[in-house]
Design a protein around this motif. Sequence first.
Motif, PDB file in Angstrom:
ATOM      1  N   THR A 320       0.750  -0.896   0.210  1.00  0.00           N
ATOM      2  CA  THR A 320      -0.210  -0.205  -0.273  1.00  0.00           C
ATOM      3  C   THR A 320       0.867   1.266  -0.033  1.00  0.00           C
ATOM      4  O   THR A 320       1.889   1.613   0.295  1.00  0.00           O
ATOM      5  N   TYR A 321       0.239   2.579   0.150  1.00  0.00           N
ATOM      6  CA  TYR A 321       1.293   3.289  -0.259  1.00  0.00           C
ATOM      7  C   TYR A 321       1.061   4.548   0.616  1.00  0.00           C
ATOM      8  O   TYR A 321       0.808   5.623   0.846  1.00  0.00           O
ATOM      9  N   LEU A 322       1.041   3.815   2.387  1.00  0.00           N
ATOM     10  CA  LEU A 322       0.672   4.090   4.090  1.00  0.00           C
ATOM     11  C   LEU A 322       2.069   4.762   3.867  1.00  0.00           C
ATOM     12  O   LEU A 322       3.020   4.302   3.774  1.00  0.00           O
ATOM     13  N   ASP A 323       1.844   6.383   4.566  1.00  0.00           N
ATOM     14  CA  ASP A 323       3.282   7.104   5.374  1.00  0.00           C
ATOM     15  C   ASP A 323       3.700   5.813   6.268  1.00  0.00           C
ATOM     16  O   ASP A 323       3.190   5.364   6.804  1.00  0.00           O
ATOM     17  N   THR A 324       4.750   5.965   6.859  1.00  0.00           N
ATOM     18  CA  THR A 324       5.090   5.695   7.954  1.00  0.00           C
ATOM     19  C   THR A 324       4.022   5.381   9.295  1.00  0.00           C
ATOM     20  O   THR A 324       3.753   4.333   9.665  1.00  0.00           O
ATOM     21  N   ASP A 325       3.850   6.708   9.354  1.00  0.00           N
ATOM     22  CA  ASP A 325       3.296   7.001  10.079  1.00  0.00           C
ATOM     23  C   ASP A 325       1.348   6.793  10.181  1.00  0.00           C
ATOM     24  O   ASP A 325       0.792   5.643  11.721  1.00  0.00           O
ATOM     25  N   GLN A 354      -9.070 -14.093  -1.921  1.00  0.00           N
ATOM     26  CA  GLN A 354      -9.575 -14.829  -3.045  1.00  0.00           C
ATOM     27  C   GLN A 354     -10.838 -13.659  -3.033  1.00  0.00           C
ATOM     28  O   GLN A 354     -11.321 -13.249  -4.148  1.00  0.00           O
ATOM     29  N   PHE A 355     -10.975 -13.689  -1.707  1.00  0.00           N
ATOM     30  CA  PHE A 355     -11.819 -12.413  -1.359  1.00  0.00           C
ATOM     31  C   PHE A 355     -11.457 -10.769  -2.313  1.00  0.00           C
ATOM     32  O   PHE A 355     -12.439 -10.030  -3.034  1.00  0.00           O
ATOM     33  N   LEU A 356      -9.906 -10.986  -2.051  1.00  0.00           N
ATOM     34  CA  LEU A 356      -9.478  -9.527  -2.475  1.00  0.00           C
ATOM     35  C   LEU A 356      -9.887  -9.400  -3.712  1.00  0.00           C
ATOM     36  O   LEU A 356     -10.395  -8.186  -4.084  1.00  0.00           O
ATOM     37  N   MET A 422      -7.263  -2.127   0.249  1.00  0.00           N
ATOM     38  CA  MET A 422      -6.637  -2.724  -0.462  1.00  0.00           C
ATOM     39  C   MET A 422      -6.736  -3.439  -2.093  1.00  0.00           C
ATOM     40  O   MET A 422      -5.702  -4.708  -2.223  1.00  0.00           O
ATOM     41  N   LYS A 423      -7.406  -2.388  -3.182  1.00  0.00           N
ATOM     42  CA  LYS A 423      -6.363  -2.381  -4.448  1.00  0.00           C
ATOM     43  C   LYS A 423      -5.348  -2.385  -4.377  1.00  0.00           C
ATOM     44  O   LYS A 423      -5.481  -3.006  -5.653  1.00  0.00           O
ATOM     45  N   ASP A 424      -4.396  -1.941  -3.680  1.00  0.00           N
ATOM     46  CA  ASP A 424      -3.467  -1.582  -3.780  1.00  0.00           C
ATOM     47  C   ASP A 424      -2.546  -2.797  -3.774  1.00  0.00           C
ATOM     48  O   ASP A 424      -1.733  -3.144  -4.226  1.00  0.00           O
ATOM     49  N   ARG A 425      -3.004  -3.512  -2.570  1.00  0.00           N
ATOM     50  CA  ARG A 425      -2.976  -4.620  -1.884  1.00  0.00           C
ATOM     51  C   ARG A 425      -2.752  -5.876  -3.617  1.00  0.00           C
ATOM     52  O   ARG A 425      -1.977  -6.692  -3.641  1.00  0.00           O
ATOM     53  N   VAL A 426      -4.012  -5.812  -3.975  1.00  0.00           N
ATOM     54  CA  VAL A 426      -4.167  -6.699  -4.730  1.00  0.00           C
ATOM     55  C   VAL A 426      -3.612  -6.333  -6.393  1.00  0.00           C
ATOM     56  O   VAL A 426      -2.579  -7.506  -6.427  1.00  0.00           O
ATOM     57  N   HIS A 427      -3.309  -5.357  -6.831  1.00  0.00           N
ATOM     58  CA  HIS A 427      -2.829  -4.670  -7.833  1.00  0.00           C
ATOM     59  C   HIS A 427      -0.864  -5.124  -7.008  1.00  0.00           C
ATOM     60  O   HIS A 427      -0.032  -4.550  -7.845  1.00  0.00           O
ATOM     61  N   ARG A 428      -0.869  -5.044  -5.963  1.00  0.00           N
ATOM     62  CA  ARG A 428       0.664  -4.787  -5.320  1.00  0.00           C
ATOM     63  C   ARG A 428       1.446  -3.812  -6.013  1.00  0.00           C
ATOM     64  O   ARG A 428       2.561  -4.005  -6.194  1.00  0.00           O
ATOM     65  N   GLY A 429       0.952  -3.360  -5.561  1.00  0.00           N
ATOM     66  CA  GLY A 429       1.916  -1.293  -5.820  1.00  0.00           C
ATOM     67  C   GLY A 429       1.645  -0.861  -7.020  1.00  0.00           C
ATOM     68  O   GLY A 429       2.247   0.050  -6.980  1.00  0.00           O
TER      69      GLY A 429
END
Length: 454
Positions: A320-325, A354-356, A422-429
Motif C-alpha cells: 500500500t501507499y501509506l506513509d510510515t505514521d 480470494q475475497f480481495l 486493499m486495491k493497492d494490495r491486490v495490484h501489488r503496488g
Amino acid sequence: MDINLYASDEIADKAIKLTARERRFIKFASVEFDGQIYMTPQDFLESVVEQEPRPRLKRKSLTHGEIQQLKDYTPPLKHGSSQLFRSLRDKGIISYTEYLFLLSVLTKPHSGFRIAFNMFDTDGNQRVDKDEFLVIRQLLGGSLKDRDLDEATRKALLHLVSTSAQARFLLKNYHEQKSQTTVAEQHKPGQTNAASARDDEGETKPPPGKKGIKARFMEKIFSYAWKGKRGIESKEGEEPGEHDDYVDDEQGLQRKHKVDTTLQIHFFGKKGDKDLQYDGFYNFMKNLQTEVLELEFCEFSKGHERISEVDFAKILLRYTYLDTDEYDNYLDRLLDREAKEKGVSFDEFRQFCQFLNNLDDFSIAMRMYTLADQPISKDEFSRAVKICTGSELNSHLIDTVFAIFDEDGDGLLSYKEFIAIMKDRVHRGFKSNVKSEGWEAFKHCLKQEMKQNV
C-alpha cells in the motif's frame, strides 16, 4: 559539461517513456537471449513478493544450447502444480508480455477464469491454440464481449493508434483480406486439404502454422499501438513487413519473441501443436495464485502452520501507499484491540485473498446496500463477502480485519477506505486507477468511443 551527468540525463529521459511495469520487469529480469531480456520463474516470484531483486553482477546471456535445454525442464500442463515456478527456479524464461499476463492472473477471481479463457479462445471452439495465445496475451487478461470486430471495437482500435495513419490502411486491408479469403474458400474445389481440414466437432480449422485474418490484424494493430506509444511512426500506406513484429525499444522488451518461452512449452508442448483447454487453464491460474500466496505466507510463518495477526496485517499492508505514521497506526490499533492471539492459517489467508480478488463485486454490493455510503457492521461485511464469493469468512478473521481498519473502534468499517487500501494490495503496488496502460487503456478508449456514438 560532465559526460557522466549528460549520460545520466539521457538515461533518465529514456526511463520516462517506460511504464511502472516495464521498469519492474527490467529490474528483476536476470537473463537475456538474442538481444531480448527475460525473467526466470524465480525472477517472477521475487518480483511479486520482494521490493528489490537478488544482488547480481549482470544478466546471464543464454546460448542456443541452453535455450533448447530449457524445453526439457518444462513439465507438460497435466503435470502442473502449485510448486511449478519454485521447482523450475532459473530453468525457464518469461517474456515481458507473459509477465503482464501472469500479473493479471494473480488478480482474477475464480469466477473470472472462464472469461479470461474465452478472451484467448478467439474462434469459440473451446480450445486455445498457440497462435491465439501469442496474439491475445497482449490484452493482459481482459475480455471483449464480442469476439467479432464490430464497429465500436474497430473504432476503438483505430482511436488507440490514431497517431499513426497506418491504422487506417490496416483497417482497409483487413476488409479486403477477409473478402478475398471468403471468396477463395467458396470456390476452392475438393475441401480435402489442410487449409479446409475440420476438427472433431466439424469446425473448419486454418492450415497448420497459419494465423487467421483476424489474428494477423489484431497482431498488427497492437504492434502499431506499441510503436505509437514510443513515437515510432510507420509511413502511410506502407505494407507491414516481417520487421514489424520486432520493436527495438532499446530495453529488450520487444513485443514479439522468436524463441519458445516456458509458458508456451508448458501450455502447447515442445512442438507447439497441443491445444489448451479450459480445465488446464483453470488449474494453471489457480495453482499460480496459490503458489504466490504460499510464498508470502511462508515468509512470515517460518515453518509454522499459522501466522500471527500482526503478520497478517503486515502482508495486507505491504504493497500500500501509506506513509510510515499511517502504517504504524494500523498495526498499533491491532495490537491494542487484539486480546488473544489465535493466529491465521494458510487456508484462512488464501480465502481472504480470494475475497480481495472480488473487490469490485464487493464494492458494487456495498453501494447497493448502503446508498448513503454509511460504514458497515461485521454482520453486513460478512454477508457481502458471502454474496460475492459464495463462502463465509472465519469470524476471527473478520474481527482481525475490523481491528485493523475500524479507525475509531465503534464496530463499523468505512468500506470505501478499506477498498481503496486493499486495491493497492491486490495490484501489488501498481496503481489500480491508471487508465494509460495496456488493457485498461484499451477498455477506457472503447468506452469513450461508445459514449460518443450513443
